[in-house]
Design a protein around this motif. Sequence first.
Motif, PDB file in Angstrom:
ATOM      1  N   PRO B 152       0.816  -1.225   0.000  1.00  0.00           N
ATOM      2  CA  PRO B 152       0.000   0.000   0.000  1.00  0.00           C
ATOM      3  C   PRO B 152       0.848   1.273   0.000  1.00  0.00           C
ATOM      4  N   GLY B 153       0.585   2.157  -0.926  1.00  0.00           N
ATOM      5  CA  GLY B 153       1.269   3.445  -0.977  1.00  0.00           C
ATOM      6  C   GLY B 153       2.669   3.388  -1.554  1.00  0.00           C
ATOM      7  N   LYS B 154       3.148   2.188  -1.943  1.00  0.00           N
ATOM      8  CA  LYS B 154       4.540   2.093  -2.397  1.00  0.00           C
ATOM      9  C   LYS B 154       4.689   2.341  -3.898  1.00  0.00           C
ATOM     10  N   LYS B 156       4.189   4.047  -7.537  1.00  0.00           N
ATOM     11  CA  LYS B 156       4.135   5.470  -7.840  1.00  0.00           C
ATOM     12  C   LYS B 156       3.643   5.699  -9.257  1.00  0.00           C
ATOM     13  N   PHE B 183       0.968   9.581  -6.104  1.00  0.00           N
ATOM     14  CA  PHE B 183       0.883  10.360  -7.349  1.00  0.00           C
ATOM     15  C   PHE B 183       1.920  11.464  -7.269  1.00  0.00           C
ATOM     16  N   VAL B 201       9.329   5.742 -11.404  1.00  0.00           N
ATOM     17  CA  VAL B 201       7.937   5.535 -11.000  1.00  0.00           C
ATOM     18  C   VAL B 201       7.447   4.268 -11.710  1.00  0.00           C
TER      19      VAL B 201
END
Lengths: 503, 326
Positions: B152-154, B156, B183, B201
Amino acid sequence: MDVINGLAHGFGVALMPVNLMWCFVGCFLGTIVGILPGLGPAATIAMLMPLTYGMGPASGIIMLAGIYYGAKYGGSTTSILLNMPGESSSVVTCLDGYQMARRGRAGAALGIAAIASFIAGSFGIFALTLVAPPIAAFALSFSSPEYFALMFLGLALVVLLSGDSLIKGLIALLIGLWLTSIGTDLFTTQSRFTFGQSSLLGGVDFMIVAIGVFAIAEVLSSIKAGEETQVLPVPKGLRNLLPSMAELKACRFAFANGSITGFIIGVLPGAGSSIASFISYGIEKAVSKHPEKFGTGIPEGVAAPEGANNADTGGALVPLLTLGIPGGGTTAILLSALVLWGVKPGPLMMQDSPDVFWGLVASLYIGNVMLLVLNLPMVPLFAQILRIPVYILHPLIFGISIIGAYSVSSNLFDIGLLAGFGLLGYVMSVLKYPVSPLILGFVLGDAMERALRQSLMMSQGELSILVSRPISAAMLVIAVLILLSPLLPRFRKLRRDAIAEEG
Amino acid sequence: MLARKMAPAGLALALAVAGTPAAHAEFRPTKTLELVVHSGPGGGNDILGRALIAAIEDAKLSPVRIQINNKVGGGGASAAAYLAEKKGDPNVIGVFTSVWVTNPLAQAEANVGIRELTPISMLVLEPAVIVVRADSPYKTMKDLIEGAKANPGKLKQSGGSVLARDAVVRQVLMSSTGARWAFISFPSGGERISALLGGHVDMMVIEPAEAGELIRSGKLRALAQVTDERLEQFKEIPTLKEAGIDVPTVPQPRGILGPPGMPADAVAYYEELLAKAAKSPGWQKFVRDNLLQSVVLKSKETGAFLADYESQMRAILTQAGVKLVR
């Protein structure tokens, strides 16, 4: 060799009479656009694009590219003669170019700008021809942490080696950093320092700041000094209007520095030619044997940035032609022109459209020679502008500045800003604050803040991302060394000895 | 495409236009027309505006010249403010895109909302594709969403402003799947793509024209297209729905509008002019070359679309935590 075959094919295309003519037209228009402040190559190419619909892609791109790099040649002219930058990439040329003009070396400064542009421009094209694919891969390894380190290095280079008073330099730098933060924050869309003005949402344009603090402030200062009877000296005789051998010799390192720095920074999509010109000026000053003379009118101070902004052209074409990635506004419009003609810029362009790819590359070599031949004879002519009496010249500078500022985005608000920056520059010169740190902070600050925030978003807030990547770490170490160097006189002496041995 | 919730403003306008069927004979331009765009030369809207003018001139559809006016600044705010000043003027029109809708919602200084201006005609919808690097472990949309859920959140995504369409698509995907990723905004398309190609990313929501050559040369892999039906040029790439994610496909609309209170006969004149221009060979080539979808709507449908789009964006941005001011 693919490259030799390709280039031979390209010269076949570029040397066709019709293409030679379009190359000349492009270079000529570019020079004029460069000289006129405010009117930039991007706007000119956009306006002329419809004329090229019927031309065919090779002729069309040869002409439009001519405008792009021709403008960089022309940009220095008004920087040197009137302290009024013609393009954002020639702002730093004002620092030493205009001082040279004040000392009667206007012709020499213009000549050095043309020669540096030619040498570095040709180097950039040569590097584009030979190493485009590997250097494009290098550019991709550069991301936000590296951009942060590069901008930090740029700030370190110039600020700590500038001026008599470090405190005044830092204050000017902070003003520049503040000015560049005006506008909409990219990450949150919150507006900063806009004071409810919708005209400030897009931020302050660099050209308006530069024309204000250089050209307008200079006119105000000379009005105060009562220079109405004093015309800037323009020596008679052709020989005195061209650079001397000693001046050219002093620029040897600057030619190489401008070529390499300009090309490498040009390749990076996140750094434009104004950053390239500033950093090469900073490097020049950092390694110079007489850094204190920068800003007083020395030829290296003209050669390094003018070289860099032309080597930047070859660099900026690398990601455009090998990956289809534009690095800035002007390359973006060249890209859309290519798409319009049915050429698909990208990794396959070299195979799919060899005529266009190699034709363009070959035309760059030809265009650079044309520009040198076009510009050098103009030098003695342009230098005569300084013979115009100030009661005509000053209103003319005001007029051109206002038109230039208005043409940036056809907004009257910008003319008010121009007047404000003119006063700011004047007050700074009265109080003996250096202007260059302000400009530098303005140019690098925005990109530096962005890169830092992007890096921290990538690492989820870990600062270590800035030092755990090799390129970024290396640049930060160099920046810290430069920051510490004034404290280490011994290191400084060693470094000068080393330079003396090399030189 | 979008659920049609007819807004009162759109309805009133629809009636006004419908009530004057023969009006187009009345307005006839006699001086140079102005086409306002919010980007500088070389920007997306500027290029579109110039292509439109070239197509109109090529097909000799306008008796007078049309001149582009770059009102740069504030992501559309300066251009919208300029049009608002020209209240009732039949000789000025502008090119709108989604930021004309979203900016006034989020920025106090951008005080001209899309519904204050007179809608004239929708011209194109710009589709999007979701891409990863060719060596990415994610081969399908499902892989990508699972990967994002596992970390989670890793992951990009590189993109533009948080008000731009790519950010909105991310928001829609995250709220429908429960996955989360970061983002990261970059000011220019070149920097966004470089960040993806360099592996800094993991993904992008990108316009097909920007990604086309990189997909064809095998540097990027497209996982899905943000469209309702597969595009001609991307026959083999599934739509989001086919990839198992049934969400509204947020388009990037581009079209023409006028100042507030533009006379109905002038609106009718431009509707007809643009309908003809959209059929001209020059425009069709532009649409084809840039992988756009030609969607020509009349004034009242354009108004309804924009009102709808605004409420859709309002809901999505609120959910994304963007502070709205209107």
